[in-house]
Design a protein around this motif. Structure first.
Motif, short mmCIF file in Angstrom:
data_model
loop_
_atom_site.label_atom_id
_atom_site.label_comp_id
_atom_site.label_asym_id
_atom_site.label_seq_id
_atom_site.Cartn_x
_atom_site.Cartn_y
_atom_site.Cartn_z
N LEU A 179 0.87 -1.17 0.00
CA LEU A 179 0.00 0.00 0.00
C LEU A 179 0.91 1.22 0.00
O LEU A 179 1.80 1.32 0.84
N VAL A 180 0.72 2.10 -0.96
CA VAL A 180 1.53 3.31 -1.07
C VAL A 180 0.61 4.50 -0.87
O VAL A 180 -0.39 4.66 -1.58
N SER A 181 0.93 5.31 0.13
CA SER A 181 0.15 6.50 0.44
C SER A 181 1.09 7.69 0.42
O SER A 181 2.23 7.59 0.87
N TYR A 182 0.61 8.81 -0.10
CA TYR A 182 1.50 9.96 -0.19
C TYR A 182 0.79 11.25 0.19
O TYR A 182 -0.41 11.40 0.00
N ASP A 183 1.57 12.16 0.75
CA ASP A 183 1.12 13.50 1.13
C ASP A 183 2.12 14.47 0.50
O ASP A 183 3.23 14.61 0.98
N TRP A 212 2.38 16.65 -6.84
CA TRP A 212 1.34 15.65 -6.56
C TRP A 212 0.91 14.99 -7.87
O TRP A 212 0.77 13.76 -7.94
N HIS A 252 -5.33 2.59 -8.14
CA HIS A 252 -5.72 3.77 -7.38
C HIS A 252 -6.97 3.42 -6.57
O HIS A 252 -8.02 3.13 -7.14
N GLN A 289 -7.86 5.22 -3.34
CA GLN A 289 -8.37 6.43 -2.70
C GLN A 289 -7.52 7.60 -3.16
O GLN A 289 -6.56 7.42 -3.89
N TYR A 290 -7.86 8.80 -2.72
CA TYR A 290 -7.27 10.03 -3.24
C TYR A 290 -5.76 9.93 -3.45
O TYR A 290 -5.27 10.14 -4.54
N SER A 291 -5.00 9.64 -2.44
CA SER A 291 -3.54 9.54 -2.56
C SER A 291 -3.05 8.19 -2.07
O SER A 291 -2.04 8.07 -1.38
N VAL A 292 -3.79 7.15 -2.45
CA VAL A 292 -3.49 5.80 -1.99
C VAL A 292 -3.58 4.82 -3.16
O VAL A 292 -4.55 4.84 -3.92
N VAL A 331 6.02 9.95 1.38
CA VAL A 331 5.47 8.77 0.73
C VAL A 331 5.65 7.62 1.70
O VAL A 331 6.76 7.38 2.19
#
Length: 97
Positions: free
Chosen positions: A6-10, A17, A30, A32-35, A63
């Motif tokens: 699972l890769v999540s980023y802010d 972005w 993809h 969710q929004y940034s996941v 990340v």
């Protein structure tokens, strides 16, 4: 061997972005929004991390990689729980629909 990651980023800048989003679309689903949920070998993960290193601003962006486990038929759904809409991995969606 591939593993679910699972890769999540802010990312603090919209331009960066978008670059990260476009890169991630080539590596996973993809969700969710940034996941993204990715199926990666160690080599693929290393290439993804190197590409992300070149895009992000290390003092402002983050990340996160969460290793879920090896890719096996149907096993991912047992490790991810949801409230609301159920998550079905893309590989299983192709078999179901």
């Amino acid at each position: 061997m591939q593993h679910y990651v699972l890769v999540s980023y802010d990312i603090s800048d919209q331009k960066r972005w978008r670059k990260v989003f476009k890169l991630m679309k080539g590596y996973g689903e993809h969700v969710q929004y940034s996941v993204f949920i990715c199926q990666l070998t160690e080599l693929q993960k290393a290439k993804l991390q190197a590409s992300l290193e070149d895009i992000i601003h290390h003092k402002n962006d983050q990340v996160m990689f969460v290793h879920i486990g090896p890719v096996k038929d149907g096993q991912l759904s047992k490790k991810i729980s949801t409230i609301g809409k159920e998550f079905v991995p893309m590989d299983l969606k192709r078999l179901i629909f």
